[in-house]
Motif scaffolding. Sequence first.
Motif, PDB file in Angstrom:
ATOM      1  N   ALA A  41      47.238  42.929  42.395  1.00 59.97           N
ATOM      2  CA  ALA A  41      46.554  44.221  42.483  1.00 59.97           C
ATOM      3  C   ALA A  41      46.632  44.949  41.153  1.00 59.97           C
ATOM      4  CB  ALA A  41      47.179  45.064  43.598  1.00 59.97           C
ATOM      5  N   MET A  42      47.819  44.880  40.525  1.00 63.66           N
ATOM      6  CA  MET A  42      47.986  45.507  39.208  1.00 63.66           C
ATOM      7  C   MET A  42      47.028  44.886  38.191  1.00 63.66           C
ATOM      8  SD  MET A  42      49.895  47.948  38.918  1.00 63.66           S
ATOM      9  CE  MET A  42      50.960  48.868  39.962  1.00 63.66           C
ATOM     10  N   GLU A  43      46.984  43.552  38.217  1.00 67.38           N
ATOM     11  CA  GLU A  43      46.088  42.852  37.293  1.00 67.38           C
ATOM     12  C   GLU A  43      44.652  43.302  37.479  1.00 67.38           C
ATOM     13  OE1 GLU A  43      46.775  38.765  38.085  1.00 67.38           O
ATOM     14  OE2 GLU A  43      48.701  38.760  37.046  1.00 67.38           O
ATOM     15  N   LEU A  44      44.257  43.452  38.768  1.00 67.18           N
ATOM     16  CA  LEU A  44      42.890  43.900  39.038  1.00 67.18           C
ATOM     17  C   LEU A  44      42.676  45.295  38.476  1.00 67.18           C
ATOM     18  CD1 LEU A  44      42.208  42.784  42.704  1.00 67.18           C
ATOM     19  CD2 LEU A  44      41.071  41.999  40.648  1.00 67.18           C
ATOM     20  N   LEU A  45      43.677  46.154  38.690  1.00 69.29           N
ATOM     21  CA  LEU A  45      43.512  47.560  38.317  1.00 69.29           C
ATOM     22  C   LEU A  45      43.335  47.740  36.820  1.00 69.29           C
ATOM     23  CD1 LEU A  45      45.967  49.458  40.668  1.00 69.29           C
ATOM     24  CD2 LEU A  45      43.490  49.498  40.674  1.00 69.29           C
ATOM     25  N   ILE A  46      43.901  46.843  36.014  1.00 66.27           N
ATOM     26  CA  ILE A  46      43.730  47.014  34.574  1.00 66.27           C
ATOM     27  C   ILE A  46      42.527  46.236  34.034  1.00 66.27           C
ATOM     28  CG2 ILE A  46      46.097  47.661  33.951  1.00 66.27           C
ATOM     29  CD1 ILE A  46      46.664  44.764  33.384  1.00 66.27           C
ATOM     30  N   ALA A  47      41.872  45.449  34.919  1.00 70.15           N
ATOM     31  CA  ALA A  47      40.720  44.681  34.441  1.00 70.15           C
ATOM     32  C   ALA A  47      39.462  45.549  34.472  1.00 70.15           C
ATOM     33  CB  ALA A  47      40.527  43.434  35.308  1.00 70.15           C
ATOM     34  N   GLU A  48      38.714  45.469  33.358  1.00 71.48           N
ATOM     35  CA  GLU A  48      37.495  46.286  33.249  1.00 71.48           C
ATOM     36  C   GLU A  48      36.459  45.851  34.302  1.00 71.48           C
ATOM     37  OE1 GLU A  48      34.727  48.914  32.250  1.00 71.48           O
ATOM     38  OE2 GLU A  48      36.817  48.929  31.594  1.00 71.48           O
ATOM     39  N   SER A  49      36.350  44.531  34.531  1.00 68.05           N
ATOM     40  CA  SER A  49      35.303  44.022  35.423  1.00 68.05           C
ATOM     41  C   SER A  49      35.518  44.513  36.853  1.00 68.05           C
ATOM     42  CB  SER A  49      35.293  42.495  35.391  1.00 68.05           C
ATOM     43  OG  SER A  49      36.555  42.003  35.771  1.00 68.05           O
ATOM     44  N   PHE A  50      36.790  44.677  37.218  1.00 66.89           N
ATOM     45  CA  PHE A  50      37.086  45.143  38.573  1.00 66.89           C
ATOM     46  C   PHE A  50      36.489  46.530  38.806  1.00 66.89           C
ATOM     47  CE2 PHE A  50      40.034  47.453  41.424  1.00 66.89           C
ATOM     48  CZ  PHE A  50      39.789  46.734  42.578  1.00 66.89           C
TER      49      PHE A  50
END
Lengths: 245, 250
Positions: A41-50
């Motif tokens: 979830a953290m990884e998603l939150l910092i990804a621009e594409s998300f």
Amino acid sequence: MIRRALEVFLFLAALTALWQLLYLVSGDVALSSPRDTAIAAMELLIAESFWRHVRETFSAFGYALFIAAGGGLALGLGLGLHRLSGAVAEPILVSLYSLPKITLYPLILLVFGLGMSAKVAFGALHGIVPVTLFCMNAVRTVNPAYLKTGRIMRVSRGAMVFTIVLPAALPEVFSGLRVCFSLTLLGVLIGEMFASQRGLGFLIMNAVGLHDVRTVMAITLLLAAFAVCANSVLLMADLRLHRRV
Amino acid sequence: MSRVTWVRLAVVAGALAALEAACRSGLISPHTLVPPSVMLATAAKLLQSGEITADLLRTLRNVLAAFVTAVAGGFFIGVVLHAAPPLRRVAYPFLASYYAIPVFALYPALIVVFGMGDLPIIVIGFLFAVVAMIINTLDGLDRIPRVLLKTARVMRMGPVATALRIKLPSAAPHLFTGTKLAVAYSFIGVIAAEFILSGAGLGYAISYAYNNFNTARMYALMLLVITLVIAVNLAFYTWEQRLLRRRNLR
């Protein structure tokens, strides 16, 4: 207040423990562990594409909520004030509410085409009926003494609606809006799951297709967190409104 | 029949006639919507030929299983939460926001846990329906008049007698609402799960027809599902009205 926070914390801890237990029983293929999911979830939150997908989903959600709430209020008000149309419409609305609306999705796609408008329409379709039903019932059950007082004071019809009926019906209407909020979000997400190339629902379905359990659970977790937080706020406002009356 | 019922019938019939006219006159393209009469004819043919009987029965069986477990489980959880106010206070926001969470996302996990087949679908139907039952059980238990409970204490009724003679009858209208919602949500959950994820059942049949551009068949199946759900709901609605009326008279 502190006690309350502690209770919430304990509940969350219990949920996480249950999740961990399920994970231990079922293994990596079915579930990802709470820790892994949090990291994903953290990884998603910092990804621009998300965030692009988030924006897509939430703009659809915003439009759908606007249509459902506005349309539902207007419809409910009209049906509540006019007794015969209310009595005629109620069972129809109840059947509409209990319909598996997903069966109507192909129809919506054929009418609106793929893309934003179909999602918005599908979300609004989910949300509009509860608002209408709640609003209609609230308007119907406004204390007759208020209406009588208004008539005696020669309040005009329009002013009657805005100064007496709506404020008196507000708590119930708000409960309806709360239900509408959840269902519209679900509608938009399901819409994206079935036929869309963008948005959180699409991300989930895509991850399901790739058997990327971690991402599926991370997105679901984020959505659940959002839904629970937003609903807690709405619930608090709801309780306050109900107490005021 | 009352006037309202007639007006309602007229409204529904009028809407159907308008739809039929719009389709027949070419106002709505046949690729978008087929006329209601064609839907009906195709549905009748599908039923007669028996090619969807298996799907129909399968869906109905799943709905029934989800419904029964959801009502029993929801009632039980509701009673437990009612008996433990702190637990309930904490759990309530989660219950209230439950329906915004896309349960379908868990389907792959459910397949691994419960295996391929009907069980994951039943579980989704159950997950959909159980919360409505929990919330309504709580509502019902909340609305028991205090006076009655006090009277029971004064009369020295045991816990079992209090539950059976006072709590259950007073909570009954709300329990009924919960049951009604559980039916609707079991249908929604099961059919939606079939629609998105499964390889059998009515929901799947619709999605299959859609993907193969078989518009007439798709609408026939949609009509079938809608009629089925509305018939079940109307039966419950009428039953509820009758119960409420009897209560008011008493």
